[in-house]
Scaffold this motif. Sequence first.
Motif, PDB file in Angstrom:
ATOM      1  N   CYS A 196      25.163   1.383   6.157  1.00 35.62           N
ATOM      2  CA  CYS A 196      24.366   0.482   5.139  1.00 35.62           C
ATOM      3  C   CYS A 196      23.226   1.072   4.327  1.00 35.62           C
ATOM      4  O   CYS A 196      22.657   1.008   3.355  1.00 35.62           O
ATOM      5  N   GLN A 197      23.015   2.259   5.510  1.00 37.50           N
ATOM      6  CA  GLN A 197      20.977   2.879   5.434  1.00 37.50           C
ATOM      7  C   GLN A 197      21.360   3.869   3.933  1.00 37.50           C
ATOM      8  O   GLN A 197      22.748   4.377   4.083  1.00 37.50           O
ATOM      9  N   GLY A 198      20.330   4.090   3.618  1.00 36.54           N
ATOM     10  CA  GLY A 198      20.211   5.208   2.332  1.00 36.54           C
ATOM     11  C   GLY A 198      20.708   4.678   1.197  1.00 36.54           C
ATOM     12  O   GLY A 198      20.723   5.038   0.105  1.00 36.54           O
ATOM     13  N   GLN A 199      21.060   2.896   0.968  1.00 33.36           N
ATOM     14  CA  GLN A 199      21.160   2.238  -0.318  1.00 33.36           C
ATOM     15  C   GLN A 199      20.301   1.722  -0.922  1.00 33.36           C
ATOM     16  O   GLN A 199      20.579   0.978  -2.103  1.00 33.36           O
ATOM     17  N   GLY A 200      19.220   1.863  -0.649  1.00 33.19           N
ATOM     18  CA  GLY A 200      17.975   0.548  -0.680  1.00 33.19           C
ATOM     19  C   GLY A 200      17.878  -0.354   0.013  1.00 33.19           C
ATOM     20  O   GLY A 200      16.747  -1.483  -0.614  1.00 33.19           O
ATOM     21  N   ILE A 201      18.362  -1.245   0.754  1.00 34.53           N
ATOM     22  CA  ILE A 201      18.441  -1.970   0.995  1.00 34.53           C
ATOM     23  C   ILE A 201      17.672  -2.463   2.183  1.00 34.53           C
ATOM     24  O   ILE A 201      16.851  -3.479   2.223  1.00 34.53           O
ATOM     25  N   GLY A 238      13.215   7.758   8.000  1.00 37.51           N
ATOM     26  CA  GLY A 238      13.777   6.723   6.467  1.00 37.51           C
ATOM     27  C   GLY A 238      12.359   4.957   6.834  1.00 37.51           C
ATOM     28  O   GLY A 238      11.735   5.546   5.643  1.00 37.51           O
ATOM     29  N   ALA A 239      12.959   5.009   8.038  1.00 37.66           N
ATOM     30  CA  ALA A 239      11.991   3.999   8.241  1.00 37.66           C
ATOM     31  C   ALA A 239      10.707   4.679   7.969  1.00 37.66           C
ATOM     32  O   ALA A 239       9.500   3.910   7.378  1.00 37.66           O
ATOM     33  N   THR A 240       9.920   5.434   8.952  1.00 37.59           N
ATOM     34  CA  THR A 240       8.373   5.986   8.893  1.00 37.59           C
ATOM     35  C   THR A 240       7.906   6.060   7.221  1.00 37.59           C
ATOM     36  O   THR A 240       6.840   5.989   6.773  1.00 37.59           O
ATOM     37  N   ARG A 241       8.137   6.620   6.852  1.00 37.44           N
ATOM     38  CA  ARG A 241       8.462   7.583   5.547  1.00 37.44           C
ATOM     39  C   ARG A 241       7.885   5.547   4.426  1.00 37.44           C
ATOM     40  O   ARG A 241       7.314   5.291   3.669  1.00 37.44           O
ATOM     41  N   ARG A 242       9.060   5.105   4.378  1.00 37.44           N
ATOM     42  CA  ARG A 242       9.125   3.705   4.039  1.00 37.44           C
ATOM     43  C   ARG A 242       7.755   2.967   4.511  1.00 37.44           C
ATOM     44  O   ARG A 242       6.737   2.271   3.615  1.00 37.44           O
ATOM     45  N   TYR A 243       7.381   2.850   5.426  1.00 39.81           N
ATOM     46  CA  TYR A 243       6.175   2.512   6.137  1.00 39.81           C
ATOM     47  C   TYR A 243       4.468   2.670   5.715  1.00 39.81           C
ATOM     48  O   TYR A 243       3.971   2.787   5.516  1.00 39.81           O
ATOM     49  N   ARG A 244       4.947   4.156   6.134  1.00 34.22           N
ATOM     50  CA  ARG A 244       3.584   4.882   5.309  1.00 34.22           C
ATOM     51  C   ARG A 244       3.969   4.656   4.071  1.00 34.22           C
ATOM     52  O   ARG A 244       2.024   4.513   3.342  1.00 34.22           O
ATOM     53  N   LYS A 245       4.962   4.620   2.807  1.00 31.38           N
ATOM     54  CA  LYS A 245       5.145   4.411   1.767  1.00 31.38           C
ATOM     55  C   LYS A 245       3.713   3.165   1.220  1.00 31.38           C
ATOM     56  O   LYS A 245       2.777   1.935   0.313  1.00 31.38           O
TER      57      LYS A 245
END
Length: 308
Positions: free
Chosen positions: A114-119, A145-152
Amino acid sequence: MESVQVRPAREEDLPSAERASAVLFFEADQSSRRVGEPEIRPRSETASKQWIERMRFYLEADPAGCWVAVDAGGVGAGGIDGDGVDGGGVVGFAMSQNRGRVWYLATYGVLTRCQGQGIGRRLMDAALAHADGRPGLFSSSVHPGATRRYRKAGFLLYPQMRMVGTVDRSALPAISGLREGRPEDLEWMDRLDEEIRGAGHGPDHAYMLDRLRLVVSEDLLRPGYAYVDDEENRAVLLAAAEPRTAQNLLWEALAASRGDTLVNCITTANHWAVDVGLAARLDIGQEGYLALRGMAEPAPYLASGHFL
C-alpha cells in the motif's frame, strides 16, 4: 487508494494493526539484515500480545495521537475482510503521544503493497497535527520514502549506531553506586528527563516500571537511570546527568545480559556508549536515524524505541 480511510485508532483496531506491524517490520528486518547476523524470525505470540498491550496503553494515555489507515474495501495483513470486525483491514498506523512539551512517534508504518499512494503522508500529517508545534523525536528506519517525508516535515536526521554480540565477561569492571529503582524515584527521573530531552516521560515511567528492571544512581548529585529488559536481554532506555554515570549504568545492564545482547539508538553525541560497547567486545554497526525537530540531540541518553 480511495477505499482507505485514515481515522483515530480504536481498541478493536489493535489486533489487525498488530498483524500489519508484524508483517511490515519482519520484511524490513529481513531486508536490512547483515551477513553473519542471526536469522530474522517472525514476531512471537508473546511479543504480539505485548505490542497490543503497549498500543492499548497509548490509547489510554493520549488517544488523540493514535491513528490507523483502514482499507474498507479490501483486507488487512491478516486476510480479514475490511468490515470492521476485529479491526480487520488495517493497512497503516501512526501511534504518537504528547508528554508535556514534547511529542514522540512510538510506531509508524504502511504495508508494503500500500506504499506510494499517499497513505503514509496522511497518517504522518494526522500525528503531526496532534503534536501542535511541540518539539518531537522518533527512531527512523532508512527507508528512502519515509526519510524524505520526515525531512520535509522539519526533522533533522541523526545517524544512529548499534552494538551487538556477547559481552566479554573478563572486561566487566567493578561497578558501585547503583541500586534497584523504586516508584519514589520517578519524580526525580522526570526532572532529569526535562533537562535532557525537554519533558518528562510521565505515565511511561510507571508503565515501564511495572514490566522492566529499573537501575538508578545512588548519588542524586549525579543522577541517572536505566531500564533493563531481562527478556530481550538489553537496556531499553537510559538517561544520566553526566557520561560517567551513564557508563556505569550501561555496564550494569551488560553485566546482567545472557548470550547475545544489543545496545542501540547510539547517536554521535553519545560516544560514551560506544566506548563501553567496544570494551565489552561488542560489534558496532549503523541503524537508521534519530529524528529530531525543535530540540537538541539528547545526551547522555539512549532512547527507547517504544517510549523515546
